[in-house]
Write an enzyme that holds these catalytic residues in place. Structure first.
Site, PDB file in Angstrom:
ATOM      1  N   SER A 135     -59.188 -85.508  14.848  1.00 27.81           N
ATOM      2  CA  SER A 135     -58.108 -84.645  14.380  1.00 27.81           C
ATOM      3  C   SER A 135     -57.107 -84.454  15.513  1.00 27.81           C
ATOM      4  CB  SER A 135     -58.713 -83.297  13.957  1.00 27.81           C
ATOM      5  OG  SER A 135     -57.703 -82.402  13.558  1.00 27.81           O
ATOM      6  N   LYS A 161     -56.576 -88.020  11.723  1.00 27.66           N
ATOM      7  CA  LYS A 161     -56.044 -86.898  10.927  1.00 27.66           C
ATOM      8  C   LYS A 161     -54.945 -86.224  11.728  1.00 27.66           C
ATOM      9  CE  LYS A 161     -57.993 -82.335  10.117  1.00 27.66           C
ATOM     10  NZ  LYS A 161     -59.155 -81.607   9.574  1.00 27.66           N
ATOM     11  N   LYS A 163     -52.358 -83.082  12.127  1.00 19.73           N
ATOM     12  CA  LYS A 163     -52.022 -81.729  11.709  1.00 19.73           C
ATOM     13  C   LYS A 163     -50.530 -81.693  11.384  1.00 19.73           C
ATOM     14  CE  LYS A 163     -55.927 -79.489  12.260  1.00 19.73           C
ATOM     15  NZ  LYS A 163     -56.532 -78.696  11.166  1.00 19.73           N
ATOM     16  N   ASP A 189     -53.509 -82.642   7.573  1.00 23.18           N
ATOM     17  CA  ASP A 189     -54.091 -81.311   7.330  1.00 23.18           C
ATOM     18  C   ASP A 189     -53.031 -80.259   7.605  1.00 23.18           C
ATOM     19  OD1 ASP A 189     -55.630 -79.053   7.037  1.00 23.18           O
ATOM     20  OD2 ASP A 189     -57.039 -79.525   8.662  1.00 23.18           O
ATOM     21  N   GLU A 214     -54.993 -82.428   3.234  1.00 27.31           N
ATOM     22  CA  GLU A 214     -55.995 -81.356   3.335  1.00 27.31           C
ATOM     23  C   GLU A 214     -55.325 -79.985   3.300  1.00 27.31           C
ATOM     24  OE1 GLU A 214     -58.490 -81.979   6.730  1.00 27.31           O
ATOM     25  OE2 GLU A 214     -59.359 -79.967   6.676  1.00 27.31           O
ATOM     26  N   ASP A 239     -60.260 -77.468   2.175  1.00 26.43           N
ATOM     27  CA  ASP A 239     -61.064 -77.011   3.310  1.00 26.43           C
ATOM     28  C   ASP A 239     -61.233 -75.492   3.162  1.00 26.43           C
ATOM     29  OD1 ASP A 239     -61.912 -76.072   5.805  1.00 26.43           O
ATOM     30  OD2 ASP A 239     -60.459 -77.170   6.993  1.00 26.43           O
ATOM     31  N   LYS A 263     -67.712 -77.704   5.843  1.00 25.92           N
ATOM     32  CA  LYS A 263     -68.020 -77.097   7.141  1.00 25.92           C
ATOM     33  C   LYS A 263     -69.095 -76.054   6.894  1.00 25.92           C
ATOM     34  CE  LYS A 263     -63.305 -77.402   9.024  1.00 25.92           C
ATOM     35  NZ  LYS A 263     -62.035 -76.647   9.151  1.00 25.92           N
ATOM     36  N   GLY A 291     -64.718 -80.155  11.271  1.00 29.85           N
ATOM     37  CA  GLY A 291     -65.092 -79.740  12.620  1.00 29.85           C
ATOM     38  C   GLY A 291     -64.396 -78.454  12.987  1.00 29.85           C
TER      39      GLY A 291
HETATM   40  O1  SMG Z   1     -63.627 -80.136  15.610  1.00 32.07           O
HETATM   41  O2  SMG Z   1     -62.430 -81.931  15.718  1.00 32.07           O
HETATM   42  C1  SMG Z   1     -62.589 -80.754  15.456  1.00 32.07           C
HETATM   43  C2  SMG Z   1     -61.399 -79.997  14.868  1.00 32.07           C
HETATM   44  C3  SMG Z   1     -61.064 -80.501  13.517  1.00 32.07           C
HETATM   45  O3  SMG Z   1     -58.892 -80.104  12.650  1.00 32.07           O
HETATM   46  C4  SMG Z   1     -60.007 -79.666  12.829  1.00 32.07           C
HETATM   47  N1  SMG Z   1     -60.369 -78.441  12.411  1.00 32.07           N
HETATM   48  O4  SMG Z   1     -58.705 -77.112   9.565  1.00 32.07           O
HETATM   49  O5  SMG Z   1     -59.981 -78.772   9.733  1.00 32.07           O
HETATM   50  C5  SMG Z   1     -59.402 -77.834  10.258  1.00 32.07           C
HETATM   51  C6  SMG Z   1     -59.483 -77.545  11.731  1.00 32.07           C
HETATM   52  C7  SMG Z   1     -59.948 -76.132  11.958  1.00 32.07           C
HETATM   53  C8  SMG Z   1     -60.099 -75.736  13.379  1.00 32.07           C
HETATM   54  S1  SMG Z   1     -58.623 -75.531  14.163  1.00 32.07           S
HETATM   55  C9  SMG Z   1     -58.853 -74.563  15.515  1.00 32.07           C
HETATM   56 MG    MG Z   2     -58.806 -78.336   7.800  1.00 30.83          MG
END
Ligand code: SMG
Ligand code: MG
Length: 376
Positions: A135, A161, A163, A189, A214, A239, A263, A291
């Site tokens: 991500s 992925k 953001k 995402d 996402e 999510d 998750k 994650g």
């Molecule tokens: O653990 O690689 C990881 C982070 C993956 O993008 C990630 N997590 O919305 O999916 C999500 C985000 C939430 C945590 S952001 C601090």
């Molecule tokens: Mg997410």
């Protein structure tokens, strides 16, 4: 098994690079670890709550408080305790799924260690290694983003992925798609940053051949996701919205989600996560493992979960080096094939490295039936 005590330990871990999402930036994690002391041995849990309630209502101080004040007395009152009982016992308390998940994980680790069973086999794993995605946070400029994506592809990650947030979306994703070519698995995402009125705008992502979008809309806007799913060809993945197997079924039946990110912390534990998996599998909906910037403890558990049959898409289960200069456990490494091995030892299959744990601990409290000892 009898629960004798819970250690609530806080560790401070700097990320190797800041991680920016539509809701904020993480630079250092302040993580709550839970150690369950039982008459059969100890087990470790990791709470995925962040420092501030931005991803969801939970935050790390609140998680620690609810465990000590409300969860611990209920669990200590049980003459015997199995991990499978924890969720039902704690269900009298509303919300706090990340806190509940951390306690269940610690009890489950203790139970499985005592039994000599790995978490993966306990959950129903069918793979011994899982494909790794990564991500990528929002960057200040597009060149930095392209450099990071190329770096991760060179590392061997099998899926990227990105953001996104309003204003930093279609053009950024197009720049990445143009740079990496048509064969790289790519998804985005939004962490709930859009409204249902953004449907026509998000439809511009369709030509970029993404695996999924996402969580475009707020967690409670299931109806909005149904509308959006009809306006956008790219599959919608949820999510934040999916906090239980029941809600997963509802989102699927209503057409709000074609794919689900699982998750354990968000749904209250690894056992509920398996229930979400089973619900999705029965409906023919693929899932992948999300994650929360976990240490090696949470990563071990996520890899075990990601080895279940319906996890057919690469997850945000990256190698330790993606997050930490020094992980709390033996580091998880990316194999030449872009996969990470699922731990095979009893319980989580990994433990905190004692020297690392000591060095990064900022506070420790022991909660026992007789009272609390230790720091803040
Ligand atoms: O653990 O690689 C990881 C982070 C993956 O993008 C990630 N997590 O919305 O999916 C999500 C985000 C939430 C945590 S952001 C601090
Ligand atoms: Mg997410």
């Amino acid at each position: 098994m009898k629960l004798l005590g819970l250690e609530l330990r806080r560790v401070a871990m700097p990320l190797v690079r800041p991680f920016r999402t539509s809701f904020g930036v993480e630079t250092d994690r302040d993580i709550l670890l839970v150690r369950a002391e039982t008459d059969a041995g100890d087990g470790w849990g990791e709470c995925v709550a962040m420092g501030e309630p931005r991803y969801s209502p939970e935050y790390v101080d609140g998680a620690q408080h609810v465990i000590e004040r409300f969860f611990a007395p209920v669990l200590f009152a049980q003459p015997t305790l199995a991990a499978a009982d924890v969720a039902a016992l704690l269900a009298v308390f509303e919300g706090h799924p990340m806190a509940k998940a951390a306690v269940e994980m610690a009890v489950l680790d203790a139970q499985l260690r005592a039994a000599g069973t790995s978490l993966a086999s306990h959950l129903g794993a069918v793979r011994d290694r899982v494909p790794a995605g990564v991500s990528v946070g929002i960057t200040d400029d597009v060149e930095t983003l392209l450099a990071q994506v190329e770096g991760y592809l060179a590392d061997g990650y099998l899926r990227i992925k990105l953001k996104i947030e309003p204003g930093l979306d279609v053009e950024r994703v197009r720049a990445v798609r143009d740079r990496v070519g048509p064969d790289v698995l790519l998804q985005v995402d939004a962490n709930a940053a859009y409204t249902v009125d953004d449907g026509p705008h998000l439809a511009a992502l369709d030509e970029l051949d993404l695996l999924l979008i996402e969580q475009p809309l707020p967690p409670d806007d299931i109806a909005g996701h149904v509308v959006l799913a009809r306006q956008v060809r790219t599959p919608i993945c949820l999510d934040e919205s999916v906090t239980s197997a029941r809600i997963a079924r509802d989102c699927i039946e209503r057409g709000a989600a074609a794919i689900i990110n699982i998750k354990a912390g968000r749904v209250g534990g690894y056992l509920e996560a398996v229930a979400v998996h089973d619900t999705c599998a029965a409906a023919g909906v693929p899932v992948w493992c999300g994650g929360m910037l976990e240490t090696g403890l949470g990563r071990a558990a996520n890899l075990a979960l990601a080895a279940l049959p319906d996890f057919t898409l690469p997850g945000d289960t990256s190698a330790s080096a993606r997050y930490w200069a020094t992980d709390l456990t033996e580091p998880f490494v990316l194999g030449d094939d872009g996969h990470i091995a699922v731990p095979t030892g009893p319980g989580l299959g990994v433990e905190p490295l004692p020297d690392v744990l000591d060095a990064i601990t900022t506070a420790s409290r022991w909660v026992r039936p007789g009272g609390v000892t230790g720091g803040p």
